[in-house]
Design a protein around this motif. Structure first.
Motif, PDB file in Angstrom:
ATOM      1  N   GLN A 212      65.877  41.082 107.658  1.00 59.83           N
ATOM      2  CA  GLN A 212      64.334  40.551 108.219  1.00 59.83           C
ATOM      3  C   GLN A 212      63.361  41.787 107.842  1.00 59.83           C
ATOM      4  N   TYR A 213      63.845  42.944 108.140  1.00 57.58           N
ATOM      5  CA  TYR A 213      63.135  44.260 107.771  1.00 57.58           C
ATOM      6  C   TYR A 213      62.986  44.477 106.362  1.00 57.58           C
ATOM      7  N   LEU A 214      63.877  44.463 105.740  1.00 54.91           N
ATOM      8  CA  LEU A 214      63.742  44.514 104.376  1.00 54.91           C
ATOM      9  C   LEU A 214      62.994  43.504 103.579  1.00 54.91           C
ATOM     10  N   LYS A 215      62.729  42.179 104.104  1.00 59.60           N
ATOM     11  CA  LYS A 215      61.851  41.662 103.387  1.00 59.60           C
ATOM     12  C   LYS A 215      60.554  41.670 103.908  1.00 59.60           C
ATOM     13  N   GLY A 216      60.101  42.665 104.786  1.00 60.05           N
ATOM     14  CA  GLY A 216      59.060  42.858 105.196  1.00 60.05           C
ATOM     15  C   GLY A 216      58.453  42.144 106.495  1.00 60.05           C
ATOM     16  N   GLN A 217      59.346  41.434 107.247  1.00 53.19           N
ATOM     17  CA  GLN A 217      59.254  40.268 108.187  1.00 53.19           C
ATOM     18  C   GLN A 217      59.738  40.946 109.405  1.00 53.19           C
ATOM     19  N   PHE A 218      58.912  41.497 110.039  1.00 49.71           N
ATOM     20  CA  PHE A 218      58.995  42.621 110.939  1.00 49.71           C
ATOM     21  C   PHE A 218      59.127  41.875 112.582  1.00 49.71           C
ATOM     22  N   LEU A 219      58.379  40.815 112.565  1.00 47.23           N
ATOM     23  CA  LEU A 219      58.278  40.323 114.061  1.00 47.23           C
ATOM     24  C   LEU A 219      59.410  39.751 114.474  1.00 47.23           C
TER      25      LEU A 219
END
Length: 325
Positions: free
Chosen positions: A301-308
């Motif tokens: 998720q973080y590497l995709k920029g999806q932090f929530l």
């Protein structure tokens, strides 16, 4: 060499509350043939004054004073004047087991080696100690400099990178990779104090987080230049995974600026892809079990920029743990 001189190098910066404990633990070592090189890195509190008093109590303490330049420059200065056959490092807010140096010297005398690695304790605010068990490879012996005894020759062509945070990460794995024989002591001989809020370990500086990327890249380049990369490539890949994916990436939940988060996550992903294109296979192989699967989801998720979702998976268990305490 039954009675070698051991140089213990201690960088000091604004640690007046911890100095007496640190230097008492060094001066009280059961092994007596030591020199203690205390490098005052431009302290603005009473650290230097206290250091002068400690020097009067133990003539083995040699005091150096320099303008503030960071602990890398302080350690490098200490090594430049050290006379010992072997080096050790101690951070001035930590302390040593009274038998630490003797145990290392015994190991050196028992078998030929140029590096000794030992376990350590995490020492918290409540005075509790958590034993941290380590290996003896470049990726498993911790990148900290203070749980090791080094032969002098290991540092002849190496110094700590100056001007960076996480400078230990940039050189300690290289030094470990250059050791011809490593002896491991399966005993905790060092107390790493994790209680100080202002320490670098407990500080999140968004401007300095990317230094971790520069430091693992430095390890890669140094070993490549020395012709030691190929035989250590799997260990270096694990080092990248541990410090970029399992380390730096997880620090992002403490960074409020979303643009900084996004920039760093993209830098991590591009760095991993550039140096180890098949890194995802290694992460998948190593992350089995529910907690590790969750960690893999957060990384994804973080590497995709999806932090929530990543923040929820990371922060919720921590908040629940605090409430239960």
């Amino acid at each position: 060499m039954t009675n070698p001189l051991i140089s213990i190098i201690v960088p000091i910066y604004n640690v007046e509350a911890y100095m007496a404990r640190c230097f008492t633990s060094i001066s009280s070592q059961t092994y007596r043939n030591i020199e203690i090189i205390a490098v005052n890195d431009g302290s603005t509190d009473n650290s230097f004054r206290m250091l002068e008093g400690l020097g009067k109590e133990d003539n083995r303490i040699h005091i150096l004073h320099k303008e503030n330049g960071g602990q890398a420059s302080a350690r490098n200065l200490g090594m430049s004047v050290a006379k010992g056959d072997y080096f050790m490092f101690v951070d001035s807010d930590d302390f040593m087991d009274s038998n630490a140096v003797q145990a290392c010297v015994d190991a050196v005398n028992s078998q030929p080696c140029d590096l000794v690695v030992f376990d350590y304790y995490k020492h918290n605010k409540q005075g509790q100690n958590e034993h941290v068990h380590l290996g003896k490879e470049l990726h498993s012996s911790t990148t900290a400099p203070w749980n090791k005894l080094y032969s002098r020759k290991l540092w002849e062509n190496h110094r700590f990178p100056e001007g960076y945070w996480y400078e230990d990460l940039g050189i300690i794995p290289v030094v470990v990779a250059n050791a011809n024989n490593v002896v491991k002591i399966d005993k905790a001989l060092y107390y790493y104090d994790v209680s100080r809020d202002s320490s670098q370990t407990n500080t999140i500086n968004p401007l300095k987080l990317k230094d971790k990327i520069h430091m693992v890249e430095n390890v890669y380049r140094e070993l490549e230049t020395q012709g030691k990369l190929n035989k250590n490539i799997n260990k270096v890949e694990q080092l990248f995974i541990d410090h970029l994916l399992n380390g730096l990436l997880f620090k992002l939940m403490y960074v409020e600026d979303m643009s900084v988060r996004l920039e760093i996550s993209r830098s991590i992903r591009s760095t991993m892809d550039r140096y180890f294109p098949k890194w995802r296979n290694a992460v998948k192989h190593n992350n089995k079990g529910m907690k590790k699967i969750m960690k893999r989801v957060v990384i994804h998720q973080y590497l995709k920029g999806q932090f929530l979702l990543g923040d929820m998976l990371l922060k919720y268990p921590k908040q629940m743990k605090k409430k239960s305490m």
